[in-house]
Design a protein around this motif. Structure first.
Motif, short mmCIF file in Angstrom:
data_model
loop_
_atom_site.label_atom_id
_atom_site.label_comp_id
_atom_site.label_asym_id
_atom_site.label_seq_id
_atom_site.Cartn_x
_atom_site.Cartn_y
_atom_site.Cartn_z
N UNK A 261 0.85 -1.19 0.00
CA UNK A 261 0.00 0.00 0.00
C UNK A 261 0.89 1.24 0.00
N UNK A 262 0.27 2.39 -0.23
CA UNK A 262 1.04 3.64 -0.35
C UNK A 262 1.35 4.22 1.02
N UNK A 263 1.91 3.41 1.89
CA UNK A 263 2.39 3.90 3.18
C UNK A 263 3.45 2.95 3.71
N UNK A 300 6.58 2.08 -4.52
CA UNK A 300 8.01 2.29 -4.29
C UNK A 300 8.24 3.75 -3.91
N UNK A 301 8.90 4.03 -2.79
CA UNK A 301 9.25 5.42 -2.47
C UNK A 301 10.01 6.06 -3.64
N UNK A 302 9.70 7.31 -3.94
CA UNK A 302 10.17 7.94 -5.17
C UNK A 302 11.69 8.03 -5.29
N UNK A 303 12.40 8.06 -4.16
CA UNK A 303 13.85 8.23 -4.28
C UNK A 303 14.54 7.03 -4.92
N UNK A 304 13.82 5.90 -5.04
CA UNK A 304 14.45 4.69 -5.57
C UNK A 304 14.27 4.52 -7.08
#
Length: 458
Positions: A261-263, A300-304
Protein backbone atom coordinates in the motif's frame (compact mmCIF):
# COMPACT_ATOMS: atom_id res chain seq x y z
CA UNK A 1 48.57 -34.43 -4.52
CA UNK A 2 47.03 -31.04 -5.43
CA UNK A 3 44.94 -32.68 -8.12
CA UNK A 4 43.45 -35.20 -5.68
CA UNK A 5 42.65 -32.55 -3.10
CA UNK A 6 40.96 -30.21 -5.54
CA UNK A 7 38.98 -32.97 -7.25
CA UNK A 8 37.72 -34.23 -3.88
CA UNK A 9 36.66 -30.69 -2.97
CA UNK A 10 34.74 -30.35 -6.21
CA UNK A 11 32.97 -33.69 -5.77
CA UNK A 12 31.91 -32.70 -2.26
CA UNK A 13 30.43 -29.58 -3.83
CA UNK A 14 28.70 -31.63 -6.53
CA UNK A 15 27.28 -34.18 -4.08
CA UNK A 16 25.85 -31.43 -1.90
CA UNK A 17 23.38 -30.36 -4.56
CA UNK A 18 21.04 -32.08 -7.00
CA UNK A 19 20.25 -28.83 -8.78
CA UNK A 20 22.36 -25.77 -9.49
CA UNK A 21 19.74 -23.45 -8.06
CA UNK A 22 19.29 -25.11 -4.66
CA UNK A 23 20.53 -23.58 -1.42
CA UNK A 24 23.26 -25.63 0.23
CA UNK A 25 26.03 -25.51 2.78
CA UNK A 26 29.58 -24.72 1.69
CA UNK A 27 31.88 -27.77 1.40
CA UNK A 28 34.59 -28.19 4.06
CA UNK A 29 37.74 -26.25 3.33
CA UNK A 30 36.06 -24.01 0.74
CA UNK A 31 33.59 -22.04 2.84
CA UNK A 32 33.61 -18.32 2.10
CA UNK A 33 33.81 -16.14 5.17
CA UNK A 34 30.34 -15.60 6.70
CA UNK A 35 28.84 -12.13 6.72
CA UNK A 36 29.52 -10.62 10.13
CA UNK A 37 29.41 -7.18 11.69
CA UNK A 38 32.68 -6.24 10.00
CA UNK A 39 31.15 -7.05 6.62
CA UNK A 40 28.04 -5.03 7.40
CA UNK A 41 30.12 -2.04 8.48
CA UNK A 42 32.16 -2.40 5.30
CA UNK A 43 29.03 -1.75 3.25
CA UNK A 44 29.25 1.89 4.39
CA UNK A 45 32.72 2.08 2.88
CA UNK A 46 31.56 0.36 -0.30
CA UNK A 47 28.73 2.88 -0.66
CA UNK A 48 31.35 5.61 -1.05
CA UNK A 49 33.51 3.73 -3.52
CA UNK A 50 31.57 3.98 -6.78
CA UNK A 51 34.16 6.16 -8.51
CA UNK A 52 36.91 3.71 -7.56
CA UNK A 53 34.64 0.77 -8.57
CA UNK A 54 35.32 -1.30 -5.46
CA UNK A 55 32.95 -4.16 -4.69
CA UNK A 56 32.53 -6.95 -2.18
CA UNK A 57 34.50 -10.15 -2.71
CA UNK A 58 32.98 -11.47 -5.92
CA UNK A 59 34.16 -15.04 -5.33
CA UNK A 60 31.83 -17.39 -3.48
CA UNK A 61 34.77 -19.75 -3.05
CA UNK A 62 38.48 -19.07 -3.00
CA UNK A 63 39.57 -18.23 -6.55
CA UNK A 64 42.85 -20.04 -5.87
CA UNK A 65 40.88 -23.31 -5.74
CA UNK A 66 39.50 -22.65 -9.24
CA UNK A 67 42.98 -21.84 -10.53
CA UNK A 68 44.39 -25.00 -8.95
CA UNK A 69 41.61 -27.15 -10.46
CA UNK A 70 42.29 -25.55 -13.82
CA UNK A 71 46.04 -26.19 -13.61
CA UNK A 72 45.66 -29.84 -12.59
CA UNK A 73 43.16 -30.69 -15.33
CA UNK A 74 45.02 -29.24 -18.30
CA UNK A 75 47.49 -31.19 -20.40
CA UNK A 76 48.76 -31.34 -23.97
CA UNK A 77 46.43 -34.24 -24.85
CA UNK A 78 43.26 -32.60 -23.57
CA UNK A 79 40.10 -33.64 -25.38
CA UNK A 80 37.24 -31.21 -25.83
CA UNK A 81 33.68 -30.71 -26.98
CA UNK A 82 32.96 -30.40 -30.69
CA UNK A 83 30.99 -27.55 -32.19
CA UNK A 84 27.35 -27.65 -33.22
CA UNK A 85 28.11 -28.08 -36.92
CA UNK A 86 30.40 -31.07 -36.31
CA UNK A 87 27.83 -32.62 -34.00
CA UNK A 88 25.04 -32.23 -36.56
CA UNK A 89 27.20 -33.99 -39.15
CA UNK A 90 27.78 -36.93 -36.81
CA UNK A 91 24.06 -37.21 -35.99
CA UNK A 92 23.20 -37.31 -39.69
CA UNK A 93 25.36 -40.41 -40.12
CA UNK A 94 24.95 -42.08 -36.76
CA UNK A 95 23.39 -45.50 -36.37
CA UNK A 96 22.39 -47.77 -33.53
CA UNK A 97 24.68 -50.50 -32.32
CA UNK A 98 23.25 -53.99 -31.76
CA UNK A 99 24.04 -53.98 -28.03
CA UNK A 100 22.02 -50.87 -27.14
CA UNK A 101 18.56 -49.36 -27.51
CA UNK A 102 18.38 -45.63 -28.28
CA UNK A 103 16.06 -43.92 -25.79
CA UNK A 104 16.63 -40.32 -26.86
CA UNK A 105 18.55 -38.47 -29.52
CA UNK A 106 19.89 -35.06 -28.54
CA UNK A 107 19.23 -32.86 -31.52
CA UNK A 108 18.46 -29.41 -30.13
CA UNK A 109 18.24 -26.71 -32.78
CA UNK A 110 17.61 -22.99 -32.75
CA UNK A 111 13.94 -21.93 -32.76
CA UNK A 112 12.85 -20.64 -36.17
CA UNK A 113 12.75 -17.02 -34.97
CA UNK A 114 16.41 -17.11 -33.84
CA UNK A 115 18.98 -16.52 -36.57
CA UNK A 116 22.55 -17.78 -36.16
CA UNK A 117 24.78 -14.72 -36.56
CA UNK A 118 27.58 -15.79 -34.23
CA UNK A 119 30.35 -13.29 -33.64
CA UNK A 120 32.22 -15.13 -30.85
CA UNK A 121 33.95 -18.44 -31.66
CA UNK A 122 36.60 -18.92 -28.97
CA UNK A 123 35.41 -22.31 -27.60
CA UNK A 124 33.64 -25.26 -29.20
CA UNK A 125 30.41 -26.19 -27.44
CA UNK A 126 27.32 -28.04 -28.63
CA UNK A 127 23.74 -27.09 -27.81
CA UNK A 128 23.51 -30.43 -25.91
CA UNK A 129 26.46 -31.51 -23.81
CA UNK A 130 27.41 -33.70 -20.86
CA UNK A 131 29.16 -32.27 -17.80
CA UNK A 132 31.55 -34.86 -16.38
CA UNK A 133 31.02 -35.18 -12.61
CA UNK A 134 32.91 -38.41 -11.84
CA UNK A 135 35.53 -37.75 -9.15
CA UNK A 136 38.53 -39.08 -11.06
CA UNK A 137 37.26 -38.22 -14.50
CA UNK A 138 35.77 -40.85 -16.79
CA UNK A 139 36.82 -43.36 -19.44
CA UNK A 140 34.94 -43.10 -22.72
CA UNK A 141 34.15 -46.64 -23.93
CA UNK A 142 33.68 -48.04 -27.42
CA UNK A 143 30.35 -49.59 -26.45
CA UNK A 144 27.80 -49.14 -23.62
CA UNK A 145 29.18 -51.97 -21.49
CA UNK A 146 31.65 -51.97 -18.57
CA UNK A 147 34.22 -54.38 -20.03
CA UNK A 148 34.64 -52.78 -23.46
CA UNK A 149 37.77 -51.01 -24.69
CA UNK A 150 38.46 -47.38 -23.70
CA UNK A 151 38.51 -44.70 -26.37
CA UNK A 152 39.85 -41.89 -24.17
CA UNK A 153 40.06 -40.59 -20.62
CA UNK A 154 38.24 -37.34 -19.87
CA UNK A 155 38.91 -35.04 -16.90
CA UNK A 156 36.27 -34.28 -14.30
CA UNK A 157 34.20 -31.13 -14.99
CA UNK A 158 34.95 -31.35 -18.72
CA UNK A 159 32.08 -31.06 -21.21
CA UNK A 160 31.36 -33.56 -23.99
CA UNK A 161 28.95 -33.20 -26.92
CA UNK A 162 25.81 -35.28 -26.31
CA UNK A 163 24.50 -37.51 -29.11
CA UNK A 164 22.17 -40.11 -27.56
CA UNK A 165 20.84 -41.58 -24.33
CA UNK A 166 20.79 -45.38 -24.64
CA UNK A 167 20.19 -48.61 -22.76
CA UNK A 168 23.28 -50.75 -22.36
CA UNK A 169 24.72 -53.20 -19.88
CA UNK A 170 24.10 -52.47 -16.22
CA UNK A 171 26.73 -50.73 -14.13
CA UNK A 172 26.29 -49.54 -10.54
CA UNK A 173 22.58 -50.32 -10.65
CA UNK A 174 21.79 -48.47 -13.89
CA UNK A 175 21.74 -49.51 -17.55
CA UNK A 176 21.59 -45.93 -18.88
CA UNK A 177 24.53 -44.67 -20.95
CA UNK A 178 25.28 -41.52 -22.94
CA UNK A 179 26.76 -41.57 -26.41
CA UNK A 180 29.11 -38.60 -26.74
CA UNK A 181 31.40 -37.02 -29.31
CA UNK A 182 34.66 -35.18 -28.74
CA UNK A 183 37.73 -33.78 -30.43
CA UNK A 184 41.25 -35.01 -29.69
CA UNK A 185 43.77 -32.96 -31.61
CA UNK A 186 42.30 -32.68 -35.09
CA UNK A 187 40.37 -35.96 -34.88
CA UNK A 188 36.67 -36.22 -33.97
CA UNK A 189 35.70 -39.40 -32.13
CA UNK A 190 32.69 -40.78 -30.31
CA UNK A 191 31.98 -43.31 -27.55
CA UNK A 192 29.93 -44.01 -24.43
CA UNK A 193 29.89 -42.77 -20.83
CA UNK A 194 27.81 -44.29 -18.05
CA UNK A 195 25.05 -42.13 -16.59
CA UNK A 196 26.76 -42.04 -13.17
CA UNK A 197 29.72 -40.21 -14.73
CA UNK A 198 28.00 -37.04 -15.88
CA UNK A 199 24.89 -34.87 -16.05
CA UNK A 200 23.22 -33.60 -19.25
CA UNK A 201 23.12 -29.88 -19.94
CA UNK A 202 21.85 -27.84 -22.87
CA UNK A 203 21.29 -24.32 -24.14
CA UNK A 204 17.59 -23.70 -23.63
CA UNK A 205 17.12 -21.26 -26.49
CA UNK A 206 13.33 -21.67 -26.44
CA UNK A 207 13.14 -20.40 -22.85
CA UNK A 208 15.59 -17.63 -23.63
CA UNK A 209 13.46 -16.59 -26.59
CA UNK A 210 10.28 -16.58 -24.47
CA UNK A 211 11.93 -14.39 -21.81
CA UNK A 212 13.18 -11.88 -24.40
CA UNK A 213 9.86 -11.75 -26.24
CA UNK A 214 8.04 -11.07 -22.99
CA UNK A 215 10.39 -8.19 -22.21
CA UNK A 216 10.20 -6.91 -25.79
CA UNK A 217 6.40 -6.80 -25.52
CA UNK A 218 6.67 -4.85 -22.27
CA UNK A 219 8.98 -2.30 -23.91
CA UNK A 220 6.62 -2.01 -26.88
CA UNK A 221 3.83 -1.03 -24.48
CA UNK A 222 5.84 1.90 -23.15
CA UNK A 223 9.12 2.88 -21.55
CA UNK A 224 10.37 0.99 -18.52
CA UNK A 225 12.23 2.23 -15.47
CA UNK A 226 14.36 0.36 -12.99
CA UNK A 227 15.11 0.34 -9.28
CA UNK A 228 18.12 2.47 -8.41
CA UNK A 229 19.78 1.81 -5.06
CA UNK A 230 23.32 0.73 -5.85
CA UNK A 231 25.23 0.46 -2.57
CA UNK A 232 22.17 1.94 -0.81
CA UNK A 233 22.98 5.29 -2.42
CA UNK A 234 19.33 6.35 -2.16
CA UNK A 235 18.81 5.10 1.37
CA UNK A 236 18.98 1.78 3.18
CA UNK A 237 15.62 -0.01 2.98
CA UNK A 238 13.85 -1.02 6.20
CA UNK A 239 14.87 -4.37 7.65
CA UNK A 240 13.25 -6.74 10.09
CA UNK A 241 15.76 -8.87 11.95
CA UNK A 242 19.30 -9.44 10.71
CA UNK A 243 18.65 -11.64 7.66
CA UNK A 244 20.62 -10.58 4.59
CA UNK A 245 17.88 -11.78 2.18
CA UNK A 246 14.11 -11.91 2.19
CA UNK A 247 12.02 -15.08 1.87
CA UNK A 248 12.37 -14.94 -1.92
CA UNK A 249 16.19 -14.79 -1.87
CA UNK A 250 16.51 -11.07 -2.71
CA UNK A 251 19.06 -9.05 -0.78
CA UNK A 252 18.29 -6.25 1.62
CA UNK A 253 21.40 -4.37 0.51
CA UNK A 254 21.14 -2.69 -2.93
CA UNK A 255 17.33 -2.97 -2.86
CA UNK A 256 14.20 -0.83 -2.52
CA UNK A 257 11.22 -1.61 -0.31
CA UNK A 258 8.13 -2.53 -2.33
CA UNK A 259 5.04 -1.81 -0.23
CA UNK A 260 1.63 -3.37 -0.74
CA UNK A 261 0.00 0.00 0.00
CA UNK A 262 1.04 3.64 -0.35
CA UNK A 263 2.39 3.90 3.18
CA UNK A 264 5.51 2.70 4.96
CA UNK A 265 3.53 0.85 7.61
CA UNK A 266 2.19 -1.72 5.14
CA UNK A 267 3.79 -5.06 4.33
CA UNK A 268 6.70 -5.00 1.91
CA UNK A 269 9.21 -7.09 0.03
CA UNK A 270 12.48 -6.13 -1.67
CA UNK A 271 13.01 -5.29 -5.33
CA UNK A 272 16.72 -5.27 -6.19
CA UNK A 273 18.69 -2.52 -7.85
CA UNK A 274 18.49 -2.71 -11.64
CA UNK A 275 15.25 -4.68 -11.83
CA UNK A 276 12.88 -3.34 -14.48
CA UNK A 277 9.49 -1.92 -13.50
CA UNK A 278 6.70 0.00 -15.18
CA UNK A 279 5.41 3.15 -13.49
CA UNK A 280 1.61 3.05 -13.40
CA UNK A 281 0.84 6.16 -11.37
CA UNK A 282 2.30 8.37 -8.66
CA UNK A 283 1.27 9.77 -5.34
CA UNK A 284 3.02 12.45 -3.35
CA UNK A 285 5.65 10.06 -1.99
CA UNK A 286 5.36 6.88 -4.05
CA UNK A 287 5.33 5.46 -7.54
CA UNK A 288 2.90 2.62 -8.06
CA UNK A 289 4.75 0.21 -10.29
CA UNK A 290 4.32 -3.15 -11.89
CA UNK A 291 7.35 -5.33 -11.17
CA UNK A 292 7.71 -7.30 -14.42
CA UNK A 293 9.61 -10.17 -12.83
CA UNK A 294 7.06 -10.67 -10.06
CA UNK A 295 3.93 -9.83 -12.05
CA UNK A 296 2.60 -7.76 -9.14
CA UNK A 297 1.98 -4.08 -8.40
CA UNK A 298 3.75 -2.30 -5.53
CA UNK A 299 4.37 1.16 -4.14
CA UNK A 300 8.01 2.29 -4.29
CA UNK A 301 9.25 5.42 -2.47
CA UNK A 302 10.17 7.94 -5.17
CA UNK A 303 13.85 8.23 -4.28
CA UNK A 304 14.45 4.69 -5.57
CA UNK A 305 13.51 5.41 -9.20
CA UNK A 306 15.26 7.89 -11.48
CA UNK A 307 12.58 8.84 -14.00
CA UNK A 308 15.19 10.44 -16.28
CA UNK A 309 16.70 7.04 -17.14
CA UNK A 310 14.56 4.55 -19.03
CA UNK A 311 14.61 1.49 -21.22
CA UNK A 312 12.50 2.63 -24.15
CA UNK A 313 14.10 0.51 -26.87
CA UNK A 314 15.46 -3.03 -26.63
CA UNK A 315 18.46 -3.70 -28.88
CA UNK A 316 20.73 -6.12 -27.01
CA UNK A 317 19.89 -8.79 -24.43
CA UNK A 318 22.08 -11.21 -22.47
CA UNK A 319 20.23 -14.20 -21.02
CA UNK A 320 21.87 -16.14 -18.18
CA UNK A 321 20.54 -19.62 -17.37
CA UNK A 322 21.58 -20.26 -13.79
CA UNK A 323 20.18 -23.82 -13.81
CA UNK A 324 22.28 -24.92 -16.79
CA UNK A 325 25.21 -22.59 -16.01
CA UNK A 326 25.38 -21.12 -19.48
CA UNK A 327 24.28 -17.98 -21.31
CA UNK A 328 23.62 -16.43 -24.71
CA UNK A 329 23.47 -12.92 -26.14
CA UNK A 330 21.07 -11.62 -28.76
CA UNK A 331 20.45 -8.65 -31.00
CA UNK A 332 16.74 -7.87 -31.14
CA UNK A 333 15.48 -7.51 -34.70
CA UNK A 334 12.08 -6.59 -36.06
CA UNK A 335 11.28 -10.15 -37.10
CA UNK A 336 13.21 -12.16 -34.55
CA UNK A 337 16.44 -12.52 -32.62
CA UNK A 338 20.01 -12.70 -33.86
CA UNK A 339 22.17 -15.05 -31.79
CA UNK A 340 25.58 -13.39 -31.48
CA UNK A 341 27.17 -15.65 -28.85
CA UNK A 342 26.51 -18.63 -26.62
CA UNK A 343 28.91 -19.93 -24.02
CA UNK A 344 29.37 -21.31 -20.52
CA UNK A 345 29.13 -19.22 -17.37
CA UNK A 346 29.23 -19.53 -13.58
CA UNK A 347 26.69 -17.82 -11.31
CA UNK A 348 26.50 -16.92 -7.63
CA UNK A 349 26.37 -19.68 -5.07
CA UNK A 350 23.37 -19.51 -2.72
CA UNK A 351 23.77 -20.13 0.99
CA UNK A 352 24.53 -18.57 4.32
CA UNK A 353 27.89 -17.21 3.21
CA UNK A 354 27.32 -15.69 -0.21
CA UNK A 355 24.51 -14.71 -2.56
CA UNK A 356 23.01 -16.32 -5.61
CA UNK A 357 22.47 -14.51 -8.88
CA UNK A 358 18.83 -13.52 -8.55
CA UNK A 359 16.23 -14.25 -11.22
CA UNK A 360 14.58 -11.49 -13.20
CA UNK A 361 14.79 -8.87 -15.92
CA UNK A 362 17.36 -6.12 -15.35
CA UNK A 363 18.61 -3.03 -17.10
CA UNK A 364 22.19 -3.18 -18.34
CA UNK A 365 23.34 -0.31 -16.16
CA UNK A 366 27.00 0.42 -16.72
CA UNK A 367 30.14 -1.23 -18.10
CA UNK A 368 33.66 -0.97 -16.71
CA UNK A 369 36.90 -2.22 -18.17
CA UNK A 370 37.66 -3.47 -14.66
CA UNK A 371 36.53 -3.14 -11.08
CA UNK A 372 38.32 -4.10 -7.89
CA UNK A 373 37.03 -6.34 -5.12
CA UNK A 374 37.81 -6.67 -1.43
CA UNK A 375 39.25 -9.53 0.56
CA UNK A 376 36.42 -10.98 2.66
CA UNK A 377 36.19 -9.51 6.15
CA UNK A 378 38.63 -6.68 5.44
CA UNK A 379 38.92 -3.38 3.61
CA UNK A 380 41.91 -4.66 1.64
CA UNK A 381 41.79 -4.81 -2.14
CA UNK A 382 42.23 -8.45 -3.16
CA UNK A 383 42.03 -8.24 -6.94
CA UNK A 384 39.93 -7.15 -9.88
CA UNK A 385 37.50 -8.43 -12.50
CA UNK A 386 37.94 -7.37 -16.14
CA UNK A 387 35.38 -6.34 -18.79
CA UNK A 388 32.40 -5.95 -16.50
CA UNK A 389 28.73 -5.16 -17.17
CA UNK A 390 26.76 -4.28 -14.03
CA UNK A 391 23.10 -5.23 -14.02
CA UNK A 392 22.03 -5.37 -10.36
CA UNK A 393 23.62 -4.11 -7.15
CA UNK A 394 27.27 -5.12 -7.15
CA UNK A 395 26.62 -8.00 -9.57
CA UNK A 396 28.33 -7.94 -12.96
CA UNK A 397 28.89 -10.17 -15.92
CA UNK A 398 32.70 -10.21 -16.03
CA UNK A 399 35.82 -12.12 -16.99
CA UNK A 400 37.97 -14.39 -14.81
CA UNK A 401 38.86 -12.66 -11.51
CA UNK A 402 42.50 -11.73 -11.07
CA UNK A 403 43.98 -11.86 -7.55
CA UNK A 404 46.83 -9.41 -7.00
CA UNK A 405 50.20 -10.91 -6.14
CA UNK A 406 52.59 -9.45 -3.59
CA UNK A 407 56.15 -8.53 -4.56
CA UNK A 408 58.48 -6.63 -2.25
CA UNK A 409 55.51 -5.58 -0.13
CA UNK A 410 53.63 -4.18 -3.12
CA UNK A 411 50.57 -5.50 -4.95
CA UNK A 412 51.38 -6.61 -8.48
CA UNK A 413 48.92 -7.32 -11.28
CA UNK A 414 49.84 -10.74 -12.75
CA UNK A 415 47.81 -10.02 -15.88
CA UNK A 416 44.55 -11.22 -17.35
CA UNK A 417 43.49 -14.85 -16.98
CA UNK A 418 41.48 -16.26 -19.88
CA UNK A 419 40.18 -19.62 -18.70
CA UNK A 420 38.90 -21.47 -15.64
CA UNK A 421 37.99 -25.15 -15.82
CA UNK A 422 35.15 -24.56 -13.34
CA UNK A 423 33.24 -22.14 -15.59
CA UNK A 424 30.00 -23.79 -16.71
CA UNK A 425 29.95 -26.35 -13.89
CA UNK A 426 28.26 -25.27 -10.63
CA UNK A 427 27.67 -21.89 -8.93
CA UNK A 428 30.94 -20.59 -7.45
CA UNK A 429 30.83 -16.79 -7.46
CA UNK A 430 29.13 -14.23 -5.22
CA UNK A 431 26.16 -12.82 -7.20
CA UNK A 432 28.25 -12.12 -10.29
CA UNK A 433 28.18 -14.08 -13.55
CA UNK A 434 31.68 -15.30 -14.39
CA UNK A 435 32.67 -15.67 -18.06
CA UNK A 436 35.79 -16.62 -19.95
CA UNK A 437 37.69 -13.35 -20.21
CA UNK A 438 37.59 -13.27 -24.01
CA UNK A 439 33.80 -13.55 -23.95
CA UNK A 440 33.47 -10.87 -21.28
CA UNK A 441 35.59 -8.62 -23.49
CA UNK A 442 33.38 -9.41 -26.47
CA UNK A 443 30.23 -8.48 -24.51
CA UNK A 444 31.91 -5.34 -23.15
CA UNK A 445 32.62 -4.12 -26.68
CA UNK A 446 29.33 -5.34 -28.15
CA UNK A 447 26.55 -4.35 -25.76
CA UNK A 448 24.40 -1.28 -26.30
CA UNK A 449 24.38 -0.26 -22.66
CA UNK A 450 21.65 2.36 -23.13
CA UNK A 451 19.28 -0.05 -24.86
CA UNK A 452 20.40 -3.31 -23.33
CA UNK A 453 19.08 -5.74 -20.73
CA UNK A 454 20.17 -8.79 -18.76
CA UNK A 455 17.69 -11.57 -18.00
CA UNK A 456 18.41 -14.34 -15.48
CA UNK A 457 16.28 -17.48 -15.91
CA UNK A 458 16.03 -20.75 -14.00
Amino acid sequence: MYRKITIVLMIILIAATSSCGLRRDAPPGEAPNPRNQTELQREDMLAKSDQEAVEENINGYNIEDDLRITQTTQDDDRISCIDQEQRAEILNNIGSKPMNTVLEEYDSTLPEAIIDTLQYHQYNISYDYLLITAEDGAKIRENPKPDTNFVAHIETLEKMSLLQRVEGEELEGSNIWYRVAFENGNEVKEGYLHSTEGTPRNFRFDRMQDAINELRQQVAEGELHFISNYKNENGAPPQEGDAAVDEYGYRVYHSAPAYNEANTESEYRYIPDGMLVRILEETEDFYRVNALTFGEDYYIPKQYIDTNVTLSQLNHVIVVDRDQQNQASFEVGEDGLNLVSYTLSTTGTPGNFSFETTLGSYKAIVKRDRFQYLESGTQNIAGYAPFAIRFTGGAYIHGVPVAYEEEDGQQVDPGLIEYLHTIGTFPRSNMCVRNFTSHAEFLYNWIDIENGAVIVIE
